[in-house]
Design a protein around this motif. Structure first.
Motif, PDB file in Angstrom:
ATOM      1  N   SER A 206      19.330  -1.153   0.415  1.00 46.14           N
ATOM      2  CA  SER A 206      20.178  -1.498   1.560  1.00 46.14           C
ATOM      3  C   SER A 206      19.468  -2.392   2.573  1.00 46.14           C
ATOM      4  O   SER A 206      20.119  -3.146   3.302  1.00 46.14           O
ATOM      5  CB  SER A 206      20.682  -0.228   2.261  1.00 46.14           C
ATOM      6  OG  SER A 206      19.615   0.461   2.889  1.00 46.14           O
ATOM      7  N   VAL A 207      18.147  -2.313   2.633  1.00 44.00           N
ATOM      8  CA  VAL A 207      17.415  -3.032   3.684  1.00 44.00           C
ATOM      9  C   VAL A 207      17.592  -4.553   3.609  1.00 44.00           C
ATOM     10  O   VAL A 207      17.691  -5.205   4.652  1.00 44.00           O
ATOM     11  CB  VAL A 207      15.934  -2.630   3.682  1.00 44.00           C
ATOM     12  CG1 VAL A 207      15.099  -3.546   4.583  1.00 44.00           C
ATOM     13  CG2 VAL A 207      15.786  -1.180   4.147  1.00 44.00           C
TER      14      VAL A 207
ATOM     15  N   LEU B 246      28.513  -3.019   5.389  1.00 42.42           N
ATOM     16  CA  LEU B 246      27.293  -2.227   5.531  1.00 42.42           C
ATOM     17  C   LEU B 246      27.271  -0.966   4.673  1.00 42.42           C
ATOM     18  O   LEU B 246      26.322  -0.184   4.770  1.00 42.42           O
ATOM     19  CB  LEU B 246      27.091  -1.847   7.005  1.00 42.42           C
ATOM     20  CG  LEU B 246      26.940  -3.005   7.995  1.00 42.42           C
ATOM     21  CD1 LEU B 246      26.769  -2.485   9.415  1.00 42.42           C
ATOM     22  CD2 LEU B 246      25.752  -3.893   7.614  1.00 42.42           C
ATOM     23  N   GLN B 247      28.306  -0.731   3.878  1.00 46.81           N
ATOM     24  CA  GLN B 247      28.395   0.454   3.029  1.00 46.81           C
ATOM     25  C   GLN B 247      28.207   1.723   3.870  1.00 46.81           C
ATOM     26  O   GLN B 247      28.941   1.935   4.829  1.00 46.81           O
ATOM     27  CB  GLN B 247      27.401   0.343   1.869  1.00 46.81           C
ATOM     28  CG  GLN B 247      27.721  -0.830   0.945  1.00 46.81           C
ATOM     29  CD  GLN B 247      26.793  -0.929  -0.226  1.00 46.81           C
ATOM     30  OE1 GLN B 247      25.662  -0.473  -0.208  1.00 46.81           O
ATOM     31  NE2 GLN B 247      27.258  -1.563  -1.286  1.00 46.81           N
TER      32      GLN B 247
ATOM     33  N   THR C 143      19.950   3.391   3.785  1.00 50.53           N
ATOM     34  CA  THR C 143      20.245   4.285   2.664  1.00 50.53           C
ATOM     35  C   THR C 143      19.346   3.970   1.468  1.00 50.53           C
ATOM     36  O   THR C 143      18.646   2.962   1.448  1.00 50.53           O
ATOM     37  CB  THR C 143      21.714   4.154   2.240  1.00 50.53           C
ATOM     38  OG1 THR C 143      21.972   2.784   1.886  1.00 50.53           O
ATOM     39  CG2 THR C 143      22.657   4.542   3.368  1.00 50.53           C
ATOM     40  N   TRP C 144      19.387   4.888   0.474  1.00 53.17           N
ATOM     41  CA  TRP C 144      18.743   4.681  -0.838  1.00 53.17           C
ATOM     42  C   TRP C 144      17.221   4.642  -0.825  1.00 53.17           C
ATOM     43  O   TRP C 144      16.598   4.404  -1.860  1.00 53.17           O
ATOM     44  CB  TRP C 144      19.221   3.376  -1.485  1.00 53.17           C
ATOM     45  CG  TRP C 144      20.563   3.422  -2.117  1.00 53.17           C
ATOM     46  CD1 TRP C 144      21.125   4.433  -2.831  1.00 53.17           C
ATOM     47  CD2 TRP C 144      21.526   2.356  -2.109  1.00 53.17           C
ATOM     48  NE1 TRP C 144      22.379   4.084  -3.275  1.00 53.17           N
ATOM     49  CE2 TRP C 144      22.654   2.799  -2.829  1.00 53.17           C
ATOM     50  CE3 TRP C 144      21.548   1.079  -1.569  1.00 53.17           C
ATOM     51  CZ2 TRP C 144      23.783   2.016  -3.021  1.00 53.17           C
ATOM     52  CZ3 TRP C 144      22.663   0.307  -1.758  1.00 53.17           C
ATOM     53  CH2 TRP C 144      23.767   0.766  -2.484  1.00 53.17           C
ATOM     54  N   GLU C 145      16.591   4.871   0.308  1.00 47.96           N
ATOM     55  CA  GLU C 145      15.144   4.684   0.384  1.00 47.96           C
ATOM     56  C   GLU C 145      14.396   5.551  -0.619  1.00 47.96           C
ATOM     57  O   GLU C 145      13.413   5.113  -1.224  1.00 47.96           O
ATOM     58  CB  GLU C 145      14.654   4.984   1.808  1.00 47.96           C
ATOM     59  CG  GLU C 145      13.217   4.537   2.089  1.00 47.96           C
ATOM     60  CD  GLU C 145      12.163   5.572   1.715  1.00 47.96           C
ATOM     61  OE1 GLU C 145      10.968   5.211   1.676  1.00 47.96           O
ATOM     62  OE2 GLU C 145      12.517   6.749   1.452  1.00 47.96           O
ATOM     63  N   GLU C 146      14.849   6.788  -0.819  1.00 48.27           N
ATOM     64  CA  GLU C 146      14.120   7.708  -1.686  1.00 48.27           C
ATOM     65  C   GLU C 146      14.227   7.343  -3.172  1.00 48.27           C
ATOM     66  O   GLU C 146      13.468   7.865  -3.983  1.00 48.27           O
ATOM     67  CB  GLU C 146      14.629   9.143  -1.490  1.00 48.27           C
ATOM     68  CG  GLU C 146      14.354   9.734  -0.125  1.00 48.27           C
ATOM     69  CD  GLU C 146      12.892  10.043   0.132  1.00 48.27           C
ATOM     70  OE1 GLU C 146      12.038   9.712  -0.725  1.00 48.27           O
ATOM     71  OE2 GLU C 146      12.590  10.605   1.194  1.00 48.27           O
TER      72      GLU C 146
END
Length: 304
Positions: free
Chosen positions: A180-181, A48-49, A172-175
């Motif tokens: 990750s999704v 899951l990092q 994570t990383w959404e912005e």
């Protein structure tokens, strides 16, 4: 608001979410025994990092809250490259740390809209910088950098206190484009067949969305969720008696986009408080909208 203040101060721009993962795991392990249902915690670095999944009881619905923020990466000399889409104005204070020590510097934007930092020494290339947190609370409003999306994370932690059946996902990383999704969706669908989701994120104050009028239920942004699920959300939101507003936009996106493009049959809806001064150090949210957001999530997770 002490917990929210603490979350807003954590340095975790997209790609460097390790610090907030550590804080969240410490908070969850310290408090989960006091929650109505003790969750199963999934946070394996290899699988899951820097993401975390909390599984409560027999889940039907997942809540996604992204933990990263916008920011800046040091390039060469005194140049900066944006992480995500930060509001960039000369004079904003930036903080971070490199191998020479802590950093508090100033953002400088030239006439060609190129970004630079002003500091007493060179900053190591690749260092990430974020807005300095200047948290302010009044009777009606909370103002701080990174209300997007530390308020969504705060909402998820308050939801966890009473949740008996559901999944909470810290992504994570959404912005900065996401990423990750897809593996998070795979994990929760293949393990528990969960296929509906609420996106706990922060939206904008606009000509049709006003501060102090309640949480926002978004009917669409750049992406269009399935109408049947939105209608189900609206019916239950109306029954709840909690103040809410409707949003229709043609731009903007969230973790919902990646759920919609995943190979799994997820329904999703973005539900969040509206803010002013988007992606700036002074994001401003009305306290009534915060309360309505928390109450709406607690209600919907019981009935969906």
């Amino acid at each position: 608001m002490e917990l929210l203040h603490t979350l807003c101060k954590i340095h975790s721009p997209s790609g460097n979410e390790g610090p907030i993962k550590k804080f969240l795991l410490d908070y969850i392990n310290k408090n989960k025994s006091t929650w109505k249902q003790v969750p199963e915690v999934y946070a394996d670095d290899e699988e899951l990092q820097d993401c975390i999944i909390l599984k409560f009881g027999n889940p039907r619905t997942a809540v996604f809250a992204h933990v990263d923020s916008i920011g800046f990466t040091v390039r060469y000399q005194n140049q900066l490259v944006p992480i995500g889409g930060p509001d960039a104005q000369s004079g904003y204070k930036l903080v971070g740390e490199d191998n020479f020590g802590p950093i508090e510097c100033e953002l400088e934007v030239n006439k060609d809209h190129q970004l630079f930092y002003k500091f007493g020494r060179p900053i190591t290339t690749g260092t990430d910088l974020t807005f300095k947190c200047e948290f302010d609370e009044t009777e009606e409003y909370v103002t701080s950098c990174y209300m997007d999306n530390r308020l969504g994370v705060y909402n998820a932690l308050k939801l966890a206190e009473d949740l008996t059946d559901g999944v909470i996902v810290f992504s994570t990383w959404e912005e900065h484009g996401g990423g990750s999704v897809p593996f998070l969706a795979k994990f929760i669908y293949e393990n528990w067949k969960v296929r509906q989701a609420l996106i706990a994120d922060i939206t904008w104050v606009t000509d049709g969305v006003h501060p102090g009028k309640g949480v926002v239920v978004s009917m669409r942004d750049r992406n269009i969720p399935r109408k049947a699920f939105i209608n189900k959300i609206l019916e239950n939101a109306t029954d709840s008696g909690i103040d809410f507003q409707l949003e229709v936009e043609g731009s903007g996106s969230s973790d919902g986009r990646e759920l919609q493009t995943s190979p799994y049959p997820f329904d999703w809806c973005f539900i969040g408080a509206p803010e002013e001064n988007v992606h700036s150090p002074y994001e401003k949210v009305h306290k009534h909208d915060i309360s309505c957001m928390i109450d709406m999530y607690k209600y919907l997770m019981k009935v969906l």
